[in-house]
Design an enzyme around this catalytic site. Structure first.
Site, PDB file in Angstrom:
ATOM      1  N   ASP A  43      74.470  -5.224  51.707  1.00 36.25           N
ATOM      2  CA  ASP A  43      74.440  -4.514  50.433  1.00 36.25           C
ATOM      3  C   ASP A  43      72.993  -4.238  50.007  1.00 36.25           C
ATOM      4  O   ASP A  43      72.075  -4.958  50.382  1.00 36.25           O
ATOM      5  CB  ASP A  43      75.125  -5.434  49.398  1.00 36.25           C
ATOM      6  CG  ASP A  43      75.471  -4.723  48.112  1.00 36.25           C
ATOM      7  OD1 ASP A  43      76.141  -3.684  48.189  1.00 36.25           O
ATOM      8  OD2 ASP A  43      75.089  -5.212  47.035  1.00 36.25           O
ATOM      9  N   GLU A  45      73.329  -0.747  53.751  1.00 35.80           N
ATOM     10  CA  GLU A  45      73.667   0.269  52.758  1.00 35.80           C
ATOM     11  C   GLU A  45      72.419   0.717  52.015  1.00 35.80           C
ATOM     12  O   GLU A  45      71.869  -0.020  51.196  1.00 35.80           O
ATOM     13  CB  GLU A  45      74.679  -0.291  51.738  1.00 35.80           C
ATOM     14  CG  GLU A  45      75.003   0.703  50.649  1.00 35.80           C
ATOM     15  CD  GLU A  45      75.085   0.089  49.254  1.00 35.80           C
ATOM     16  OE1 GLU A  45      75.655   0.729  48.371  1.00 35.80           O
ATOM     17  OE2 GLU A  45      74.572  -1.026  49.041  1.00 35.80           O
TER      18      GLU A  45
END
Ligand code: NAG
Length: 464
Positions: free
Chosen positions: A205, A229
């Site tokens: 993330d 990400e």
């Protein structure tokens, strides 16, 4: 001894968890809380809170994913979260498993069963921030003291990289990775997590929110493929992160997919995007290609045309990169922004849905013709039509479903005289002549031409 050596080399060549091996996989992204409940309950729920999905529910329904044709899953973050953290991004106790999802044993069993079915498991992880606890750091374990965090400021200018790395994202306390103890804890934690549960890869993330040098060390500690990400459409910005994590979601191409298949801009956009990325990324084949995910309103919410959606999906499942498909796509889910795009799927495991069968057919051909092992090669791009090959397979797409599109696809590099048939209609065959075939697309259909009469395909058709 010779045999042992060969075995060792073979195993090294196909080791689970490295980039080369992941490039041959296709990933089904699910939210653990929304996929299936182990007690079989299928009632609805408040999408802003826990809905009751768990590891054992996922385990019991792996066959649905396998039948669809995927050989990897991406699951939600697994650590204990603050109340309300059904998505998993609000870590509280980093060394405990989220009790809403199960426990250490049920997580191990999920991974074990998945592996026994040749499905790999990618676990989502967060190393940037913790749960929204204000400055009450004592609630977090082990990061229980103010000096484990950056000082309290909010990210409000995304062009200011110092802010992005040092301030809070949506008010979430920002870990101080330059604190030697915090850094080592995070690295020990990821190593231990991957080894304890035997994960094959990690999805990371909030990549831009942490300095690059940290990710290099974190990835090494993980010891498996990392899919980062970086929620940004600029290849120049995203690209450099691939010098620090092995793979990234292809967010620039995500925007191109929307432009092409939702807004119906010229299909040349795909072509120029790939050209641009070639110079900016270390390895475009290791980027995750996707149409939807849990952070964006679903495609069908923005443009309710299943023909365009199927074309976009077909591109994401066969184009250059690793396919990532968001759960519910195969059932035509059309939820809007978070949390509406996080619908439970437990009452919709319909294997007869038109999109389910469409995806299943593509995934079957992907395997039968070994598409990931053949290089992606663009053959034609214009405003309304895009075609490419993977070895002897030709993929043809349009984003103008209301017009018939007829094109010759040239320079195929496939033997003249070879007959190729459309995987969606074995009666629709073309013979390669002068290194090209003619393709006619009606009503926005996707065509994938592949060498005729693979035994597998014929058997499948017979079954339908
Ligand atoms: C849904 O859950 C959220 C978060 O817990 C809560 O604020 C909201 O009131 C709930 N909505 C309903 C209709 O119960």
């Amino acid at each position: 001894m010779y045999t042992a050596l060969v075995c060792a080399l073979l195993m090294a060549g196909s080791r689970a968890g490295d980039a080369a091996a992941w490039k041959k996989r296709a990933v089904y992204q699910l939210l653990t809380d929304r996929f299936a409940k182990s007690n079989g309950d299928t009632s609805g729920c408040n999408l802003s809170n826990y809905c009751g999905g768990d590891f054992e529910g996922v385990r019991k329904n792996l066959q649905y994913i396998k039948d669809l044709g995927f050989d990897a899953i991406w699951i939600s973050p697994v650590v204990d979260n603050l109340d309300g953290g059904y998505h998993g991004y609000w870590a509280r106790n980093w060394n405990q498993i989220n009790s809403h999802f199960g426990n250490s044993d049920s997580l191990k069993q999920l991974v074990e069963t998945a592996h026994s079915m040749d499905i790999w498991v990618m676990v989502d992880v967060v190393a940037n921030h913790v749960a929204p606890i204000g400055n009450d750091f004592g609630q977090i374990s082990p990061y229980n003291s103010g000096d484990h965090y950056h000082s309290n400021c909010d990210i409000n200018d995304w062009n200011n990289q110092w802010q992005v790395e040092n301030c809070r994202l949506s008010g979430l306390p920002d870990l101080k990775q330059e604190n030697g103890w915090v850094r080592q804890q995070l690295k020990d934690w990821i190593k231990n997590l991957v080894q304890t549960y035997n994960f094959d890869g990690i999805r990371i993330d909030t990549i831009p929110e942490v300095p690059k040098d940290f990710w290099s060390e974190f990835g090494q500690s993980a010891g498996v493929f990392q899919m980062g990400e970086c929620f940004n459409g600029n290849p120049a910005y995203v690209g450099d992160y691939q010098n620090h994590v092995t793979g990234l979601f292809n967010y620039p191409m995500y925007y191109t997919i929307k432009d092409t298949f939702q807004s119906q801009k010229s299909m040349r956009g795909i072509s120029s995007r790939y050209v641009e990325e070639q110079g900016k990324f270390k390895d475009v084949d290791a980027l995750g290609l996707f149409v939807d995910n849990h952070d964006n309103s679903r495609f069908l919410n923005g443009r309710n045309d299943q023909r365009l959606f199927k074309s976009a999906l077909a591109f994401s499942l066969t184009g250059k990169g690793i396919p990532f498909m968001y759960y519910g796509s195969e059932q035509g889910f059309a939820g809007g922004n978070d949390p509406n795009n996080r619908e439970p799927i437990w009452s919709n495991f319909n294997k007869d849905h038109d999109i389910f069968k469409f995806v299943q057919r593509i995934m079957s051909a992907r395997k039968t013709y070994n598409m990931p092992s053949s290089a992606f090669a663009e053959k034609w791009a214009d405003d309304d039509f895009y075609a490419f090959t993977r070895g002897n397979v030709v993929v043809a797409l349009t984003n103008k479903p209301d017009n018939g599109v007829n094109r010759n696809v040239p320079n195929l590099g496939i033997n003249n005289g070879m007959t190729l048939c459309n995987i969606f209609n074995q009666g629709d065959c073309q013979t390669v002549q002068n290194n090209n075939i003619n393709v006619q697309l009606n009503n926005g259909e996707v065509k994938i031409y592949a060498p005729r009469s693979s035994a597998d395909d014929m058997a499948e058709i017979a079954m339908e």
